[in-house]
Design a protein around this motif. Structure first.
Motif, PDB file in Angstrom:
ATOM      1  N   MET A   1       0.808  -1.262  -0.052  1.00  0.00           N
ATOM      2  CA  MET A   1      -0.132   0.028  -0.075  1.00  0.00           C
ATOM      3  C   MET A   1       0.836   1.250   0.068  1.00  0.00           C
ATOM      4  O   MET A   1       1.533   1.436   0.780  1.00  0.00           O
ATOM      5  N   ALA A   2       0.785   2.243  -0.987  1.00  0.00           N
ATOM      6  CA  ALA A   2       1.632   3.198  -1.124  1.00  0.00           C
ATOM      7  C   ALA A   2       1.262   4.168  -0.115  1.00  0.00           C
ATOM      8  O   ALA A   2      -0.123   4.378   0.390  1.00  0.00           O
ATOM      9  N   ILE A   3       2.152   4.885   0.434  1.00  0.00           N
ATOM     10  CA  ILE A   3       1.859   6.078   1.410  1.00  0.00           C
ATOM     11  C   ILE A   3       1.665   7.637   0.489  1.00  0.00           C
ATOM     12  O   ILE A   3       2.138   7.733  -0.500  1.00  0.00           O
ATOM     13  N   HIS A   4       0.542   7.868   0.643  1.00  0.00           N
ATOM     14  CA  HIS A   4       0.197   9.333   0.193  1.00  0.00           C
ATOM     15  C   HIS A   4       0.493  10.552   0.884  1.00  0.00           C
ATOM     16  O   HIS A   4       0.176  10.480   1.867  1.00  0.00           O
ATOM     17  N   ILE A   5       1.582  11.337   0.439  1.00  0.00           N
ATOM     18  CA  ILE A   5       2.019  12.501   1.028  1.00  0.00           C
ATOM     19  C   ILE A   5       1.442  13.681   0.164  1.00  0.00           C
ATOM     20  O   ILE A   5       1.887  13.901  -0.728  1.00  0.00           O
ATOM     21  N   ALA A   6       0.649  14.458   1.177  1.00  0.00           N
ATOM     22  CA  ALA A   6       0.411  15.943   0.874  1.00  0.00           C
ATOM     23  C   ALA A   6       1.271  16.948   1.048  1.00  0.00           C
ATOM     24  O   ALA A   6       1.703  17.023   2.180  1.00  0.00           O
ATOM     25  N   LEU A   7       2.040  17.410  -0.060  1.00  0.00           N
ATOM     26  CA  LEU A   7       3.127  18.274   0.060  1.00  0.00           C
ATOM     27  C   LEU A   7       2.808  19.780  -0.252  1.00  0.00           C
ATOM     28  O   LEU A   7       2.274  19.878  -1.287  1.00  0.00           O
ATOM     29  N   ALA A   8       3.264  20.557   0.724  1.00  0.00           N
ATOM     30  CA  ALA A   8       2.711  21.994   0.591  1.00  0.00           C
ATOM     31  C   ALA A   8       3.510  22.662  -0.498  1.00  0.00           C
ATOM     32  O   ALA A   8       4.877  22.233  -0.620  1.00  0.00           O
TER      33      ALA A   8
END
Ligand code: PRP
Ligand code: MG
Length: 211
Positions: A1-8
């Motif tokens: 399962m990929a990790i989803h990173i919300a990056l500013a």
């Protein structure tokens, strides 16, 4: 399962993407000047989305992203009560919150003053704590203009290098808070993807991002 990173999106994302690449994650479609907003690494471990900084905590709180990376200044201003865990201080994106005014033109801070800022919550709290009475005008950027054109007596804004203040003939009246980039996490993701998230934090921890 990929990790989803919300990056500013902005200053932080370039440093973080460079770091992830140096750490061995390859993002075949990423370039610093791309207009693309979603990047997956070649192993399918990470998905990075570039999000406007005030929205990072919204994505993470609602579970649309597992993890977010955003400035602490933005978290305090936009999402002080967000249901997210703060899991890591990246130590990059260091800046200070300051009151600034036109250089060489002292402002009588004992009188009621007008403050232009992108950070009304942080500004209000600062002046309240110091028992100063102020009118706050919420702006969305280029706040350095406000004292110059007579919209406000002072501004409250972040200072990193000080170049923007200088270029616009302003100077710091006082500094009152320090910030850096933080990693936040959705509580459910923290449980469900604990091992993967811990591995990501370990990778980010390993190297000094400021080096
Ligand atoms: C930020 C901040 C200052 C400047 C500080 O603006 O609002 O204007 O950067 O950085 P410095 O001390 O290194 O000059 P940003 O570039 O994000 O633009 P905006 O205020 O128009 O959103
Ligand atoms: Mg600015």
């Amino acid at each position: 399962m990929a990790i989803h990173i919300a990056l500013a999106k902005g200053r932080i994302h370039k440093a973080v993407m460079a770091y992830l690449q140096e750490s061995g994650y390859a993002f075949p479609t990423y370039t610093a000047d791309s207009r693309k907003l979603i990047f997956e690494d070649s192993t399918g471990t990470l998905k990075v989305t570039l999000v406007k900084s005030p929205d990072v905590a919204v994505y993470v709180e609602r579970g649309a992203a597992d993890v977010g990376i955003v400035g602490e200044d933005v978290l305090l201003e936009e999402a002080p009560g967000a249901g997210v865990y703060e899991i890591f201080d990246l130590g990059i994106g260091r800046c200070r919150m300051a009151v600034a005014a036109i250089a060489g033109k002292p402002v009588d801070m004992t009188k009621r003053i007008t403050v232009g800022t992108k950070y009304p919550r942080i500004a209000r709290r600062h002046f309240e704590q110091n028992h100063r009475s102020v009118d706050i005008i919420k702006l969305n950027g280029s706040v350095e203009l406000a004292p110059i054109v007579g919209l406000a007596d002072v501004i409250v804004d972040i200072v990193e290098t000080g170049n923007t203040l200088k270029a616009n003939g302003l100077e710091v009246v006082e500094y009152f808070m320090d910030f850096s980039a933080r990693m936040i996490c959705n509580p459910v993701s923290f449980k469900m993807k604990y091992e993967d998230i811990r591995r990501l934090v370990d990778v980010v921890k390993e190297k000094d991002l400021e080096a």
